[in-house]
Design a protein around this motif. Structure first.
Motif: not given
Length: 206
Positions: A71-77
């Protein structure tokens, strides 16, 4: 706010890989980019077993840090992946993590910006750099570049401080990555993401 997830593949706390990343983090901070650093190299992460569980359940069958990163990767630019060089390749723990992270996540990674950072005593840096960049290029992620290949040299803790060109390369990389992420954000607002065709896999059958 623009966000970058940073994965540190070194098992050494405060080592040369961390020193290289600090140069980037300082620039990101000055440019208004939020960062989160996740240490990977000292974690207990096993490799993919090709069980197919993730395609059914949307997450890896091994419920460890890989599922926490998703989920951190998904939210990151943007994603920065950093590794020391072992036998002309990246830390095996980091590779196990990346294999499972990229394979088990089905969210669209298109136009998330990727950057790899390698730290070596001497040789093997370019091979490791190429190895890490392949995760980005298979996923439609633009790869951020710098003034040279994204590497810093040093073996013993603190030796990276002597590689002034390498540290400058890290600062330039962070600035270029910031520009790219912000430009893509503006492009998304005006043009949206590139059109995607239906995947046409090629399997050669005799």
């Amino acid at each position: 706010m623009t966000k970058v997830l940073i994965m540190n593949g070194s098992p050494r706390v405060g080592g040369n890989t961390s020193r290289a990343l600090k140069e980037m983090i300082d620039i990101f901070s000055s440019e208004g980019v939020d960062t989160e650093v996740i240490p990977i190299g000292n974690k207990d992460i096993r490799g993919c077993i090709a069980c197919g569980y993730c395609h059914k359940e949307g997450k890896c069958v091994f419920d460890d840090i890989v599922n926490e990163l998703a989920p951190k990767f998904e939210k990151a630019d943007g994603l920065v992946v950093a590794s020391p060089v072992y036998y002309a390749s990246a830390n095996a723990t980091l590779i196990a993590c990346l294999d499972r992270l990229f394979y088990s996540t089905d969210f669209d990674k298109t136009m998330k910006v990727g950057a790899s950072v390698v730290v070596a005593r001497r040789g093997g840096a370019s091979a490791t750099f190429d190895e890490l960049n392949k995760y980005f290029t298979i996923s439609g992620m633009p790869v951020a570049s710098s003034q040279y290949w994204n590497g810093v040299h040093g073996r013993e803790k603190g030796e990276a401080d002597q590689d002034l060109e390498g540290l400058q390369t890290m600062r330039t990389l962070a600035r270029n990555m910031t520009f790219l992420m912000k430009s893509i954000a503006l492009g998304k607002e005006k043009y949206g993401l590139p059109k995607k065709e239906e995947w046409q896999p090629t399997h050669f059958i005799r």
